[in-house]
Scaffold this motif. Structure first.
Motif, PDB file in Angstrom:
ATOM      1  N   LYS A  49     -11.355 -31.424  -9.024  1.00 57.45           N
ATOM      2  CA  LYS A  49     -12.506 -30.558  -9.248  1.00 57.45           C
ATOM      3  C   LYS A  49     -13.687 -31.034  -8.405  1.00 57.45           C
ATOM      4  O   LYS A  49     -13.850 -32.226  -8.175  1.00 57.45           O
ATOM      5  N   ILE A  50     -14.501 -30.081  -7.960  1.00 62.81           N
ATOM      6  CA  ILE A  50     -15.734 -30.407  -7.243  1.00 62.81           C
ATOM      7  C   ILE A  50     -16.860 -30.480  -8.259  1.00 62.81           C
ATOM      8  O   ILE A  50     -17.093 -29.527  -9.011  1.00 62.81           O
ATOM      9  N   LYS A  51     -17.558 -31.595  -8.309  1.00 66.64           N
ATOM     10  CA  LYS A  51     -18.626 -31.794  -9.287  1.00 66.64           C
ATOM     11  C   LYS A  51     -19.963 -31.278  -8.770  1.00 66.64           C
ATOM     12  O   LYS A  51     -20.693 -30.573  -9.448  1.00 66.64           O
ATOM     13  N   GLU A  52     -20.308 -31.653  -7.539  1.00 63.54           N
ATOM     14  CA  GLU A  52     -21.561 -31.212  -6.935  1.00 63.54           C
ATOM     15  C   GLU A  52     -21.530 -31.491  -5.444  1.00 63.54           C
ATOM     16  O   GLU A  52     -20.631 -32.178  -4.941  1.00 63.54           O
ATOM     17  N   TYR A  53     -22.535 -30.960  -4.730  1.00 65.10           N
ATOM     18  CA  TYR A  53     -22.630 -31.254  -3.298  1.00 65.10           C
ATOM     19  C   TYR A  53     -24.083 -31.182  -2.861  1.00 65.10           C
ATOM     20  O   TYR A  53     -24.945 -30.633  -3.558  1.00 65.10           O
ATOM     21  N   SER A  54     -24.370 -31.753  -1.708  1.00 65.03           N
ATOM     22  CA  SER A  54     -25.726 -31.716  -1.161  1.00 65.03           C
ATOM     23  C   SER A  54     -25.646 -31.538   0.343  1.00 65.03           C
ATOM     24  O   SER A  54     -24.666 -31.933   0.986  1.00 65.03           O
ATOM     25  N   ILE A  55     -26.689 -30.912   0.894  1.00 65.48           N
ATOM     26  CA  ILE A  55     -26.800 -30.738   2.344  1.00 65.48           C
ATOM     27  C   ILE A  55     -28.162 -31.290   2.761  1.00 65.48           C
ATOM     28  O   ILE A  55     -29.189 -30.841   2.261  1.00 65.48           O
ATOM     29  N   ASP A  56     -28.172 -32.269   3.633  1.00 69.00           N
ATOM     30  CA  ASP A  56     -29.414 -32.915   4.024  1.00 69.00           C
ATOM     31  C   ASP A  56     -29.383 -33.251   5.509  1.00 69.00           C
ATOM     32  O   ASP A  56     -28.671 -34.158   5.937  1.00 69.00           O
ATOM     33  N   GLU A  57     -30.135 -32.471   6.292  1.00 72.42           N
ATOM     34  CA  GLU A  57     -30.275 -32.702   7.730  1.00 72.42           C
ATOM     35  C   GLU A  57     -28.928 -32.874   8.433  1.00 72.42           C
ATOM     36  O   GLU A  57     -28.678 -33.841   9.137  1.00 72.42           O
ATOM     37  N   GLY A  58     -28.036 -31.926   8.206  1.00 69.18           N
ATOM     38  CA  GLY A  58     -26.765 -31.937   8.916  1.00 69.18           C
ATOM     39  C   GLY A  58     -25.664 -32.714   8.223  1.00 69.18           C
ATOM     40  O   GLY A  58     -24.505 -32.625   8.628  1.00 69.18           O
ATOM     41  N   LEU A  59     -25.993 -33.481   7.186  1.00 66.00           N
ATOM     42  CA  LEU A  59     -24.992 -34.227   6.435  1.00 66.00           C
ATOM     43  C   LEU A  59     -24.634 -33.459   5.167  1.00 66.00           C
ATOM     44  O   LEU A  59     -25.502 -33.146   4.359  1.00 66.00           O
ATOM     45  N   ILE A  60     -23.361 -33.155   4.991  1.00 69.80           N
ATOM     46  CA  ILE A  60     -22.877 -32.478   3.792  1.00 69.80           C
ATOM     47  C   ILE A  60     -22.074 -33.487   2.984  1.00 69.80           C
ATOM     48  O   ILE A  60     -21.106 -34.064   3.483  1.00 69.80           O
ATOM     49  N   GLN A  61     -22.473 -33.723   1.755  1.00 69.04           N
ATOM     50  CA  GLN A  61     -21.774 -34.676   0.897  1.00 69.04           C
ATOM     51  C   GLN A  61     -21.260 -33.956  -0.343  1.00 69.04           C
ATOM     52  O   GLN A  61     -21.989 -33.206  -0.990  1.00 69.04           O
ATOM     53  N   VAL A  62     -19.975 -34.182  -0.660  1.00 72.91           N
ATOM     54  CA  VAL A  62     -19.323 -33.515  -1.788  1.00 72.91           C
ATOM     55  C   VAL A  62     -18.757 -34.566  -2.729  1.00 72.91           C
ATOM     56  O   VAL A  62     -18.049 -35.483  -2.293  1.00 72.91           O
ATOM     57  N   TRP A  63     -19.071 -34.425  -4.029  1.00 74.73           N
ATOM     58  CA  TRP A  63     -18.548 -35.333  -5.046  1.00 74.73           C
ATOM     59  C   TRP A  63     -17.407 -34.661  -5.794  1.00 74.73           C
ATOM     60  O   TRP A  63     -17.519 -33.498  -6.213  1.00 74.73           O
ATOM     61  N   PHE A  64     -16.310 -35.408  -5.983  1.00 69.15           N
ATOM     62  CA  PHE A  64     -15.117 -34.875  -6.637  1.00 69.15           C
ATOM     63  C   PHE A  64     -14.876 -35.566  -7.975  1.00 69.15           C
ATOM     64  O   PHE A  64     -15.450 -36.622  -8.263  1.00 69.15           O
ATOM     65  N   SER A  65     -13.987 -34.976  -8.788  1.00 65.69           N
ATOM     66  CA  SER A  65     -13.681 -35.531 -10.100  1.00 65.69           C
ATOM     67  C   SER A  65     -12.789 -36.762 -10.019  1.00 65.69           C
ATOM     68  O   SER A  65     -12.664 -37.513 -10.981  1.00 65.69           O
ATOM     69  N   LYS A  66     -12.185 -36.974  -8.871  1.00 64.40           N
ATOM     70  CA  LYS A  66     -11.349 -38.160  -8.652  1.00 64.40           C
ATOM     71  C   LYS A  66     -11.330 -38.488  -7.168  1.00 64.40           C
ATOM     72  O   LYS A  66     -11.859 -37.725  -6.344  1.00 64.40           O
ATOM     73  N   LYS A  67     -10.754 -39.603  -6.829  1.00 66.93           N
ATOM     74  CA  LYS A  67     -10.703 -40.031  -5.435  1.00 66.93           C
ATOM     75  C   LYS A  67      -9.808 -39.100  -4.625  1.00 66.93           C
ATOM     76  O   LYS A  67      -8.701 -38.759  -5.043  1.00 66.93           O
ATOM     77  N   VAL A  68     -10.286 -38.675  -3.464  1.00 72.89           N
ATOM     78  CA  VAL A  68      -9.511 -37.805  -2.577  1.00 72.89           C
ATOM     79  C   VAL A  68      -9.610 -38.308  -1.148  1.00 72.89           C
ATOM     80  O   VAL A  68     -10.475 -39.127  -0.810  1.00 72.89           O
TER      81      VAL A  68
END
Length: 361
Positions: A49-68
């Motif tokens: 599952k995808i928990k949340e994400y952020s976009i900051d100056e060209g960097l996209i970071q995605v947090w998942f429910s487990k290690k992927v």
């Protein structure tokens, strides 16, 4: 016989419970809610599952429910035909994306290729967990703006007349050159946000942001031609921007306007104004939104004083209309470090407003 019947009933109940559990797991793993903006394009069932994400100056970071770990990652220009995994994988113009993992079950994506400011793109990613389950998704993002200009609010009018074809506007002055994309104006009284378009400005330019557009001739001048807009209120040779809005804006009794760099989540300029009788009758702002906005302006060091109505610019003593102009534009000299306060603004008459030009008093 009774024991045999009990065993049969117990077996049936356990079997039904197991089937229900499996179906429940299938439902929750394939139909889970994802953060706004992310689109799932997986074909099968996944426990990731995808928990949340952020976009900051060209960097996209995605947090998942487990290690992927990533299996396939790239970006493409947004295309309405890209609605499935096959569409994305067969796209002719893929952009390279670097991907790295963090200890908090997140992946960090950085687009290698240069993007165009304001253009829409889609990040495509297929990730796999330690059990071999996969998840494919897309995240829309805009071409990054790395050249923000220093802009200040220089004049405000909340006058509106449908009969005369005149609407409210906020004038901006470019202290330095850059691109407007990613900046937005905020009217705190009603928490309205007005995004500025992708447009290059030069040091010393004025930009008139008209807060209503009620005809087809209200054309935003985002390119080099500054004579496209022919609507009343437009200024030939000055960049006119028209907001797609037909509702009332700006509170003529009490208002706080903020200029925000949305891409970097930073408020860069503001102005507080109200009628003089409002300030005399109210020690604090009457609405919670105005109180919050005044605190933001003080926290960023953008306004001198305590942020009370008595520290605001007093508009002209009219029932509905106020015009205010900034008086220290010529002293900015390449930066916005000159202290901003009610002493740097003046309530003026309509005949003294100068949209698109140096202020006069």
């Amino acid at each position: 016989m009774k024991n045999i019947l009990n065993m049969i009933v117990h077996t049936i109940v356990c079997t039904l419970a197991g089937v229900f559990f499996i179906l429940l797991c299938m439902y929750h793993s394939s139909c889970h809610i994802t953060p706004e903006g992310i689109k799932l394009v997986s074909d099968g069932i996944t426990s990731v599952k995808i928990k949340e994400y952020s976009i900051d100056e060209g960097l996209i970071q995605v947090w998942f429910s487990k290690k992927v770990e990533p299996e396939s990652v790239f970006a493409v220009e947004s295309d309405e035909t890209c609605t499935s995994i096959e569409n994305f994988l067969n796209h002719e113009k893929k952009m390279d994306v670097d991907c790295s993992a963090s200890n908090d079950n997140s992946l960090r994506f950085t687009v290698r290729d240069k993007t165009q400011i304001g253009k829409t793109y889609d990040l495509f990613a297929c990730v796999k967990d330690t059990s071999g389950n996969t998840l494919s998704f897309t995240i829309p993002f805009y071409g990054e703006n790395r050249n923000f200009p220093v802009m200040v609010i220089s004049e405000v009018s909340d006058f509106y007349s449908r009969k005369d074809g005149i609407c409210e506007y906020i004038e901006l002055y470019a202290v330095t050159s850059g691109n407007l994309f990613g900046l937005e104006l905020i009217s705190a009284s009603d928490d309205r946000h007005f995004a500025l378009p992708c447009a290059e400005v030069r040091k010393g330019d004025y930009v008139i942001v008209h807060l209503r557009s009620e005809s087809e001739s209200c054309i935003s001048e985002t390119g080099d031609n500054l004579s496209l807009s022919r609507t009343k209120g437009s200024v030939n040779g000055v960049r006119d921007i028209w907001i797609d809005n037909d509702q009332s804006v700006l509170n003529s009794t009490a208002e706080i306007l903020m200029l925000k760099n949305k891409a970097r989540s930073v408020v860069t300029d503001c102005v507080m104004y109200c009628r003089q009788d409002y300030a005399l009758e109210n020690e604090k702002w009457k609405s919670e939104k105005l109180c919050e906005a005044s605190e933001i302006c003080l926290d960023y060091g953008l306004w001198h004083g305590e942020g009370k109505p008595s520290d605001a610019v007093y508009s002209m003593k009219r029932k509905t209309t106020s015009y205010i102009s900034r008086t220290n534009i010529k002293y900015l000299n390449g930066n916005s470090g000159v202290k901003n306060s009610r002493d740097n603004w003046i309530g003026t008459a309509k005949s003294k407003t100068t949209p698109g030009g140096p202020n006069m008093w």
